[in-house]
Design a protein around this motif. Sequence first.
Motif, PDB file in Angstrom:
ATOM      1  N   GLY A 189      11.765   3.858   1.593  1.00 16.29           N
ATOM      2  CA  GLY A 189      13.047   4.566   1.594  1.00 16.29           C
ATOM      3  C   GLY A 189      12.982   5.962   2.184  1.00 16.29           C
ATOM      4  N   LYS A 190      11.785   6.465   2.416  1.00 13.39           N
ATOM      5  CA  LYS A 190      11.646   7.798   3.016  1.00 13.39           C
ATOM      6  C   LYS A 190      11.728   7.680   4.539  1.00 13.39           C
ATOM      7  N   HIS A 234       0.821  -1.214   0.000  1.00 14.97           N
ATOM      8  CA  HIS A 234       0.000   0.000   0.000  1.00 14.97           C
ATOM      9  C   HIS A 234       0.859   1.269   0.000  1.00 14.97           C
ATOM     10  N   TYR A 235       1.933   1.271   0.755  1.00 18.78           N
ATOM     11  CA  TYR A 235       2.782   2.456   0.876  1.00 18.78           C
ATOM     12  C   TYR A 235       4.086   2.335   0.084  1.00 18.78           C
ATOM     13  N   PHE A 242       9.927   8.621   6.963  1.00 25.30           N
ATOM     14  CA  PHE A 242       8.701   8.352   7.723  1.00 25.30           C
ATOM     15  C   PHE A 242       8.064   7.004   7.382  1.00 25.30           C
ATOM     16  N   TYR A 243       8.698   6.233   6.485  1.00 26.95           N
ATOM     17  CA  TYR A 243       8.122   4.979   5.996  1.00 26.95           C
ATOM     18  C   TYR A 243       7.799   3.996   7.129  1.00 26.95           C
ATOM     19  N   GLU A 244       8.756   3.745   7.999  1.00 28.52           N
ATOM     20  CA  GLU A 244       8.531   2.772   9.079  1.00 28.52           C
ATOM     21  C   GLU A 244       7.421   3.227  10.020  1.00 28.52           C
ATOM     22  N   GLU A 245       7.336   4.530  10.264  1.00 27.49           N
ATOM     23  CA  GLU A 245       6.270   5.073  11.106  1.00 27.49           C
ATOM     24  C   GLU A 245       4.897   4.808  10.463  1.00 27.49           C
ATOM     25  N   LEU A 246       4.817   4.998   9.139  1.00 26.36           N
ATOM     26  CA  LEU A 246       3.566   4.709   8.417  1.00 26.36           C
ATOM     27  C   LEU A 246       3.170   3.243   8.555  1.00 26.36           C
TER      28      LEU A 246
END
Length: 140
Positions: free
Chosen positions: A55-56, A49-50, A58-62
């Motif tokens: 690689g950004k 989905h994301y 905030f990715y893991e937070e999302l």
Amino acid sequence: MPEQTFLMIKPDGVKRRLVGDILIKLEKKGLKIVAMKMLQITRELAEIHYQEHRGKGFYEELIKFITSGPVVAMVLEGEGIVEIIRNFAGKTNPKEAGCGTIRGDYAYDLTQNVVHTSDSIVSAKREIINFFEKAEILGK
């Protein structure tokens, strides 16, 4: 075939018991819901989905947030529905979302902003396929 879009009530919206309020807003506006279900998103589905955010910073937070609790996923149908739902949801940043929009009325954080909506017809098609089997969609 009428245009379709994807809308998801995120874990914060479900946890805060906003599902009914959001559904009432959608139905009062006269929008047509053609598929809906509650589910727990797996890490695998969250990564799909994301994928554009991989690689950004905030990715893991999302990923952590979207897998933190159940969500309500739905497909809406109608002429110009992608733009209608984007406007109805309000800007992604709740601080910029207008009063009367879902995020303007209910959200207070950029990540925990109550709903996700498709940003284009292309995204909507991809997201609908990721969350729904064809037989689950009852629109014509």
